[in-house]
Design an enzyme around this catalytic site. Structure first.
Site, PDB file in Angstrom:
ATOM      1  N   SER A   7       0.633  -1.331   0.120  1.00  0.00           N
ATOM      2  CA  SER A   7      -0.385  -0.321  -0.144  1.00  0.00           C
ATOM      3  C   SER A   7       1.126   0.837  -0.069  1.00  0.00           C
ATOM      4  CB  SER A   7      -0.534  -0.124   1.210  1.00  0.00           C
ATOM      5  OG  SER A   7      -0.987   1.227   1.314  1.00  0.00           O
ATOM      6  N   HIS A  32      -2.120  -1.884  -3.792  1.00  0.00           N
ATOM      7  CA  HIS A  32      -2.879  -0.667  -3.365  1.00  0.00           C
ATOM      8  C   HIS A  32      -2.505   0.032  -3.244  1.00  0.00           C
ATOM      9  CE1 HIS A  32      -6.193  -1.604  -1.321  1.00  0.00           C
ATOM     10  NE2 HIS A  32      -5.772  -0.381  -0.295  1.00  0.00           N
ATOM     11  N   ASP A  34      -4.232   3.401  -2.182  1.00  0.00           N
ATOM     12  CA  ASP A  34      -5.966   3.914  -1.317  1.00  0.00           C
ATOM     13  C   ASP A  34      -6.094   5.666  -0.991  1.00  0.00           C
ATOM     14  OD1 ASP A  34      -5.825   2.164   0.982  1.00  0.00           O
ATOM     15  OD2 ASP A  34      -4.187   2.714   1.402  1.00  0.00           O
ATOM     16  N   MET A  36      -8.297   8.622  -0.566  1.00  0.00           N
ATOM     17  CA  MET A  36      -9.407   9.198   1.332  1.00  0.00           C
ATOM     18  C   MET A  36      -9.699  10.769   1.015  1.00  0.00           C
ATOM     19  SD  MET A  36      -7.171   7.533   4.046  1.00  0.00           S
ATOM     20  CE  MET A  36      -6.108   6.153   4.482  1.00  0.00           C
ATOM     21  N   HIS A  65      -8.238   2.010  -3.858  1.00  0.00           N
ATOM     22  CA  HIS A  65      -9.048   1.595  -2.578  1.00  0.00           C
ATOM     23  C   HIS A  65      -9.609   2.918  -2.464  1.00  0.00           C
ATOM     24  CE1 HIS A  65      -9.615   0.315   1.729  1.00  0.00           C
ATOM     25  NE2 HIS A  65     -10.914   0.529   1.669  1.00  0.00           N
ATOM     26  N   MET A  67     -11.540   5.561  -0.629  1.00  0.00           N
ATOM     27  CA  MET A  67     -12.831   5.441   1.287  1.00  0.00           C
ATOM     28  C   MET A  67     -12.952   5.927   0.853  1.00  0.00           C
ATOM     29  SD  MET A  67      -9.631   4.247   3.161  1.00  0.00           S
ATOM     30  CE  MET A  67      -8.026   4.229   1.684  1.00  0.00           C
ATOM     31  N   MET A 136     -11.697  -5.351   5.649  1.00  0.00           N
ATOM     32  CA  MET A 136     -11.315  -4.316   6.373  1.00  0.00           C
ATOM     33  C   MET A 136     -10.332  -5.050   7.812  1.00  0.00           C
ATOM     34  SD  MET A 136     -10.048  -1.408   4.562  1.00  0.00           S
ATOM     35  CE  MET A 136      -9.303  -0.670   5.581  1.00  0.00           C
ATOM     36  N   GLY A 141      -8.997   4.649   6.816  1.00  0.00           N
ATOM     37  CA  GLY A 141      -8.654   5.457   6.914  1.00  0.00           C
ATOM     38  C   GLY A 141      -6.592   6.184   7.908  1.00  0.00           C
ATOM     39  N   PHE A 142      -6.344   5.138   8.344  1.00  0.00           N
ATOM     40  CA  PHE A 142      -4.573   5.320   8.551  1.00  0.00           C
ATOM     41  C   PHE A 142      -4.024   3.378   8.425  1.00  0.00           C
ATOM     42  CE2 PHE A 142      -7.492   8.884  11.056  1.00  0.00           C
ATOM     43  CZ  PHE A 142      -6.279   9.936  10.987  1.00  0.00           C
ATOM     44  N   GLY A 143      -2.529   4.583   8.074  1.00  0.00           N
ATOM     45  CA  GLY A 143      -1.951   3.356   8.561  1.00  0.00           C
ATOM     46  C   GLY A 143      -1.664   3.145   9.989  1.00  0.00           C
ATOM     47  N   GLY A 144      -0.956   1.657   9.897  1.00  0.00           N
ATOM     48  CA  GLY A 144       0.086   1.281  10.972  1.00  0.00           C
ATOM     49  C   GLY A 144      -0.777   1.250  12.069  1.00  0.00           C
ATOM     50  N   ASP A 174      -6.780  -6.142   4.320  1.00  0.00           N
ATOM     51  CA  ASP A 174      -6.038  -4.707   4.089  1.00  0.00           C
ATOM     52  C   ASP A 174      -6.197  -4.435   5.797  1.00  0.00           C
ATOM     53  OD1 ASP A 174      -5.050  -2.176   3.884  1.00  0.00           O
ATOM     54  OD2 ASP A 174      -7.291  -1.604   2.739  1.00  0.00           O
ATOM     55  N   GLY A 176      -2.599  -3.521   9.061  1.00  0.00           N
ATOM     56  CA  GLY A 176      -2.411  -4.168  10.465  1.00  0.00           C
ATOM     57  C   GLY A 176      -1.407  -5.707  10.132  1.00  0.00           C
ATOM     58  N   GLY A 196       0.881  -1.972   4.411  1.00  0.00           N
ATOM     59  CA  GLY A 196       1.413  -0.240   3.912  1.00  0.00           C
ATOM     60  C   GLY A 196       3.308  -0.506   5.445  1.00  0.00           C
TER      61      GLY A 196
HETATM   62  C1  DX5 Z   1      -6.356   1.989   5.851  1.00  0.00           C
HETATM   63  C2  DX5 Z   1      -5.720   1.854   4.130  1.00  0.00           C
HETATM   64  C3  DX5 Z   1      -4.944   0.800   4.328  1.00  0.00           C
HETATM   65  C4  DX5 Z   1      -3.417   1.063   5.123  1.00  0.00           C
HETATM   66  C5  DX5 Z   1      -2.576  -0.229   5.048  1.00  0.00           C
HETATM   67  O1  DX5 Z   1      -6.598   2.683   5.645  1.00  0.00           O
HETATM   68  O2  DX5 Z   1      -6.416   1.465   3.978  1.00  0.00           O
HETATM   69  O3  DX5 Z   1      -4.575   0.371   2.856  1.00  0.00           O
HETATM   70  O4  DX5 Z   1      -2.610   1.334   4.276  1.00  0.00           O
HETATM   71  O5  DX5 Z   1      -2.199   0.293   6.197  1.00  0.00           O
HETATM   72  P1  DX5 Z   1      -1.055  -0.671   7.499  1.00  0.00           P
HETATM   73  O6  DX5 Z   1      -0.210  -2.204   6.969  1.00  0.00           O
HETATM   74  O7  DX5 Z   1       0.116  -0.091   7.934  1.00  0.00           O
HETATM   75  O8  DX5 Z   1      -1.842  -0.933   8.660  1.00  0.00           O
HETATM   76 ZN    ZN Z   2      -6.350   0.176   1.278  1.00  0.00          ZN
END
Ligand code: DX5
Ligand code: ZN
Length: 224
Positions: A7, A32, A34, A36, A65, A67, A136, A141-144, A174, A176, A196
């Site tokens: 991602s 991937h 994202d 938003m 993706h 969102m 999901m 909304g956020f990575g990590g 997608d 974690g 990601g």
């Molecule tokens: C979250 C995104 C994911 C995100 C995953 O809203 O849709 O694609 O980048 O990131 P990680 O792998 O860090 O959870």
């Molecule tokens: Zn995503």
């Protein structure tokens, strides 16, 4: 076939082309992307011009993706910009059947996504229309963020429905996913794994990709 989809949300945007090229040289062929809008999710990312630039530098499958609150309006624009496949959230589509068919008629594969709070049963009537389904494993909304374990039960339920109805669509996950839980994800029935941070927040993203793919394929070999 099990695939790892990096991602780009977690990538270094100032070095995006370089990081994608490095992944491509180690056999990565799905990416991937994202999107938003600050409405459906409390964050912003990138839009069609960035996708268009990526389309010019890579032959990888671009998995977009959305969102966003109005996917019907913007999906065709992302397809025009180079998306091979587009994911829309069930929660944003009152006419999901129509939206999926529209994406297909615009020339892309149509995927449907469910949030952690949305049950698998919400997809019952579109499972034979969607080209793939994304579960999901974090709130978008956020990575990590940390993996929500209930996502695995949802994947198992979806896998059972696939089997019962003789359907073939890939299941994607997608959020974690790490080296520690990737085997569990594959064992539950996931084929496409979005990651990601586990790739881009490492010293060597290409090596991290290879390691995750190897762990996923080993788990898949045991599963089959
Ligand atoms: C979250 C995104 C994911 C995100 C995953 O809203 O849709 O694609 O980048 O990131 P990680 O792998 O860090 O959870
Ligand atoms: Zn995503």
């Amino acid at each position: 076939m099990v695939e790892i989809l990096p991602s780009i949300l977690a990538a270094d945007f100032a070095r995006l082309g370089e990081q994608i090229a490095a992944l491509e040289t180690v056999g990565c062929h799905m990416l991937h992307f994202d999107v938003m809008d600050g409405h459906f999710v409390p964050n912003f990312t990138v839009g069609p011009p960035v996708l268009e630039s990526l389309r010019k530098i890579t032959r990888m499958t671009l998995d977009v993706h959305l969102m966003i609150t109005d996917p019907d309006r913007y999906a065709p624009i992302f397809i025009e910009a180079g998306a091979d496949q587009v994911l829309v959230h069930q929660e944003t589509c009152p006419h999901l059947d129509r939206t999926l068919r529209m994406i297909q008629s615009e020339g892309a594969r149509a995927g449907v996504v469910i949030n952690p709070a949305t049950p698998v049963s919400m997809l019952d009537e579109v499972l034979d229309i969607a080209d793939y389904v994304l579960v999901m494993s974090v709130n978008p909304g956020f990575g990590g963020q940390r993996f929500i374990p209930n996502a695995l039960d949802k994947v198992r339920r979806l896998t059972a429905r696939k089997r019962d109805r003789g359907l073939q669509f890939p299941i994607e996950i997608d959020g974690g996913v790490t080296k520690e839980n990737v085997a569990n994800v594959v064992n539950a029935g996931v084929e496409w794994i979005v990651t990601g941070s586990s790739i881009f927040h490492t010293v060597n993203p290409a090596a991290a990709f290879e390691e995750l793919l190897q762990l996923a394929r080993e788990a898949c070999a045991v599963r089959v």
